[in-house]
Design a protein around this motif. Structure first.
Motif, mmCIF file in Angstrom:
data_model
loop_
_atom_site.group_PDB
_atom_site.id
_atom_site.type_symbol
_atom_site.label_atom_id
_atom_site.label_comp_id
_atom_site.label_asym_id
_atom_site.label_seq_id
_atom_site.Cartn_x
_atom_site.Cartn_y
_atom_site.Cartn_z
ATOM 1 N N MET A 1 -28.227 -27.171 29.129
ATOM 2 C CA MET A 1 -28.488 -25.731 29.171
ATOM 3 C C MET A 1 -28.905 -25.180 27.814
ATOM 4 S SD MET A 1 -25.356 -24.223 31.450
ATOM 5 C CE MET A 1 -24.959 -24.890 33.068
ATOM 6 N N GLN A 2 -29.699 -24.113 27.859
ATOM 7 C CA GLN A 2 -29.927 -23.320 26.658
ATOM 8 C C GLN A 2 -28.614 -22.611 26.330
ATOM 9 O OE1 GLN A 2 -32.139 -19.561 26.920
ATOM 10 N NE2 GLN A 2 -33.440 -20.281 25.248
ATOM 11 N N HIS A 3 -28.108 -22.811 25.119
ATOM 12 C CA HIS A 3 -26.845 -22.193 24.732
ATOM 13 C C HIS A 3 -27.011 -20.683 24.623
ATOM 14 C CE1 HIS A 3 -23.237 -21.281 22.391
ATOM 15 N NE2 HIS A 3 -22.796 -22.498 22.674
ATOM 16 N N ARG A 4 -25.921 -19.975 24.857
ATOM 17 C CA ARG A 4 -25.952 -18.518 24.710
ATOM 18 C C ARG A 4 -26.473 -18.120 23.320
ATOM 19 N NH1 ARG A 4 -22.619 -14.495 27.155
ATOM 20 N NH2 ARG A 4 -21.216 -16.122 27.916
ATOM 21 N N ALA A 5 -26.061 -18.846 22.287
ATOM 22 C CA ALA A 5 -26.506 -18.518 20.934
ATOM 23 C C ALA A 5 -28.012 -18.702 20.781
ATOM 24 C CB ALA A 5 -25.767 -19.385 19.916
ATOM 25 N N GLU A 6 -28.568 -19.728 21.425
ATOM 26 C CA GLU A 6 -30.012 -19.961 21.368
ATOM 27 C C GLU A 6 -30.765 -18.850 22.088
ATOM 28 O OE1 GLU A 6 -30.056 -24.848 21.291
ATOM 29 O OE2 GLU A 6 -29.825 -23.798 23.218
ATOM 30 N N LEU A 7 -30.242 -18.415 23.220
ATOM 31 C CA LEU A 7 -30.861 -17.313 23.951
ATOM 32 C C LEU A 7 -30.850 -16.039 23.118
ATOM 33 C CD1 LEU A 7 -31.994 -15.860 26.433
ATOM 34 C CD2 LEU A 7 -29.623 -15.616 27.252
ATOM 35 N N TYR A 8 -29.715 -15.720 22.538
ATOM 36 C CA TYR A 8 -29.620 -14.488 21.760
ATOM 37 C C TYR A 8 -30.544 -14.519 20.543
ATOM 38 C CZ TYR A 8 -25.564 -12.945 24.493
ATOM 39 O OH TYR A 8 -24.734 -12.536 25.508
ATOM 40 N N LEU B 1 -33.421 -16.194 20.452
ATOM 41 C CA LEU B 1 -34.790 -16.080 20.963
ATOM 42 C C LEU B 1 -35.149 -14.636 21.294
ATOM 43 C CD1 LEU B 1 -37.349 -17.625 21.816
ATOM 44 C CD2 LEU B 1 -36.319 -17.912 24.088
ATOM 45 N N ILE B 2 -34.211 -13.878 21.836
ATOM 46 C CA ILE B 2 -34.499 -12.477 22.172
ATOM 47 C C ILE B 2 -34.208 -11.527 21.005
ATOM 48 C CG2 ILE B 2 -34.145 -12.823 24.639
ATOM 49 C CD1 ILE B 2 -31.395 -11.626 24.418
ATOM 50 N N ASP B 3 -33.825 -12.119 19.857
ATOM 51 C CA ASP B 3 -33.619 -11.339 18.626
ATOM 52 C C ASP B 3 -32.559 -10.260 18.819
ATOM 53 O OD1 ASP B 3 -34.041 -10.750 15.979
ATOM 54 O OD2 ASP B 3 -35.833 -9.541 16.317
ATOM 55 N N TYR B 4 -31.465 -10.670 19.444
ATOM 56 C CA TYR B 4 -30.364 -9.757 19.775
ATOM 57 C C TYR B 4 -29.903 -8.967 18.549
ATOM 58 C CZ TYR B 4 -26.200 -8.600 22.684
ATOM 59 O OH TYR B 4 -25.239 -7.974 23.432
ATOM 60 N N ALA B 5 -29.749 -9.662 17.413
ATOM 61 C CA ALA B 5 -29.171 -9.026 16.227
ATOM 62 C C ALA B 5 -30.012 -7.870 15.708
ATOM 63 C CB ALA B 5 -28.981 -10.066 15.125
ATOM 64 N N SER B 6 -31.344 -7.930 15.910
ATOM 65 C CA SER B 6 -32.203 -6.890 15.352
ATOM 66 C C SER B 6 -31.973 -5.533 16.006
ATOM 67 C CB SER B 6 -33.672 -7.286 15.514
ATOM 68 O OG SER B 6 -34.063 -7.225 16.871
ATOM 69 N N TYR B 7 -31.355 -5.522 17.177
ATOM 70 C CA TYR B 7 -31.130 -4.251 17.868
ATOM 71 C C TYR B 7 -30.021 -3.433 17.214
ATOM 72 C CZ TYR B 7 -34.501 -5.687 21.341
ATOM 73 O OH TYR B 7 -35.672 -6.067 21.949
ATOM 74 N N VAL C 1 -24.103 -3.085 18.412
ATOM 75 C CA VAL C 1 -24.777 -3.925 19.410
ATOM 76 C C VAL C 1 -24.486 -5.401 19.177
ATOM 77 C CG1 VAL C 1 -27.050 -4.696 20.194
ATOM 78 C CG2 VAL C 1 -26.604 -2.262 19.912
ATOM 79 N N PHE C 2 -24.609 -5.841 17.920
ATOM 80 C CA PHE C 2 -24.423 -7.267 17.610
ATOM 81 C C PHE C 2 -23.367 -7.372 16.519
ATOM 82 C CE2 PHE C 2 -25.579 -11.422 15.766
ATOM 83 C CZ PHE C 2 -25.745 -12.175 16.908
ATOM 84 N N ASN C 3 -22.121 -7.285 16.906
ATOM 85 C CA ASN C 3 -21.015 -7.328 15.940
ATOM 86 C C ASN C 3 -20.032 -8.431 16.279
ATOM 87 O OD1 ASN C 3 -19.842 -6.302 18.211
ATOM 88 N ND2 ASN C 3 -19.192 -4.352 17.283
ATOM 89 N N PHE C 4 -20.594 -9.547 16.821
ATOM 90 C CA PHE C 4 -19.744 -10.670 17.225
ATOM 91 C C PHE C 4 -20.368 -11.972 16.696
ATOM 92 C CE2 PHE C 4 -22.646 -9.361 20.591
ATOM 93 C CZ PHE C 4 -23.373 -10.516 20.831
ATOM 94 N N HIS C 5 -19.616 -13.055 16.801
ATOM 95 C CA HIS C 5 -20.079 -14.347 16.314
ATOM 96 C C HIS C 5 -20.075 -15.349 17.463
ATOM 97 C CE1 HIS C 5 -20.735 -17.701 13.575
ATOM 98 N NE2 HIS C 5 -19.707 -18.337 14.125
#
Length: 299
Positions: free
Chosen positions: A270-277, A279-285, A292-296
């Motif tokens: 599987m694509q790991h959750r971290a890899e998905l996040y 790819l969609i540039d979750y942290a930039s939001y 929005v992105f305050n977790f590890h």
């Protein structure tokens, strides 16, 4: 973050420059916006959007059931997700020449880099199936002329696809390609070529870019990028490959669920959750909201 920063007009201009370079451009098929992002990240040159994939995504066969609205809408979703140019399959143009004209302007507005219009009759079918039929030369010419006349951005690529090779043979395909170039086609998509020699013959016959369709389980052998480059091909597409891979994996995963009751044995695939996040540039939001992105995430 959000959508591509490169405008559709700039993507088209850059795409035209790439084509003029003479280098073979690689366009894997994206089945959704997320896969388009992955294609870009891996370093490919562009994204292809297949009519067969759009049909299959709706649970339909590739026989012309999809509408211009459906195709343009999905095309826009995919094209705006990446900085790469996107070529979309417009089948027979969704009707008569006036419909072809509307199709071109709609796809321009959707942000696509180009499209191809084919010479099959309606209802059409997958280009690598038996029993195809093509329109007469005059009708094929009218479709391409309508497309070219309707275009507002001169860099929007209008490609003519011909399926006549499987109907009347290679000489007819070469003749058809020549008249479609004379009608204004910027590039030629000769469907279901049987050999590298046939691609080479088409290359020698016309002085515009040529696209090779490397779809699995079809009429053409799966030639490598190097082989296609050596005979002068300009664009290669793998239109349905990623969808086939994804659906194959989904099929096996569902079988595992039925047998084992969980997917623990499949986690490594599987694509790991971290890899998905990533790819969609979750942290930039966090630009909008720091919560929005305050977790590890652990890889």
């Amino acid at each position: 973050m959000l959508y591509a920063r490169t405008s559709p007009a700039e993507k088209r201009l850059l795409f035209r420059e790439q084509l003029r370079s003479g280098e073979l451009l690689r366009f894997p098929g994206a089945f959704n916006p997320l896969s388009a992002k992955l294609i870009e990240r891996k370093g490919f040159d562009g994204v292809y959007i297949s009519g067969a994939v759009l049909s299959a995504d709706l649970g339909l066969p590739d026989i012309g059931l999809t509408t211009l609205t459906e195709v343009a809408g999905r095309g826009q979703q995919i094209a705006r997700a990446t900085e790469l140019p996107a070529i979309i399959d417009a089948d027979t143009g969704f009707g008569e020449p006036m419909n072809v004209a509307r199709t071109i302007q709609t796809l321009e507005d959707a942000g696509l880099g180009g499209t191809h219009i084919e010479d099959q009759i309606n209802p059409k079918r997958c280009g690598h199936l038996d029993g195809k039929a093509v329109v007469d030369t005059d009708t094929a010419i009218k479709r391409i002329r309508a497309a070219v006349d309707a275009r507002r951005d001169p860099n929007f690529l209008i490609m003519a696809r011909t399926d006549i090779r499987a109907v009347d043979g290679l000489p007819s395909a070469i003749d058809r390609a020549k008249v479609l170039v004379d009608a204004g086609a910027d590039a030629i998509f000769p469907e279901a070529m049987a050999s590298l020699e046939e691609f080479a013959a088409m290359r020698a016959a016309v002085d515009v870019p040529i696209l090779a369709n490397m779809t699995e389980f079809g009429k053409s052998e799966l030639f490598s990028v190097d082989q296609l480059r050596d005979v002068g091909i300009n664009i290669v597409i793998w239109p349905v490959s990623l969808l086939r891979m994804a659906m194959g994996a989904a099929d096996r995963a569902l079988d595992t669920l039925l047998v084992e009751g969980h997917l623990t044995s499949r986690l490594g695939e599987m694509q790991h959750r971290a890899e998905l996040y990533d790819l969609i540039d979750y942290a930039s939001y966090n630009h909008f909201d720091a919560s929005v992105f305050n977790f590890h995430l652990e890889h």
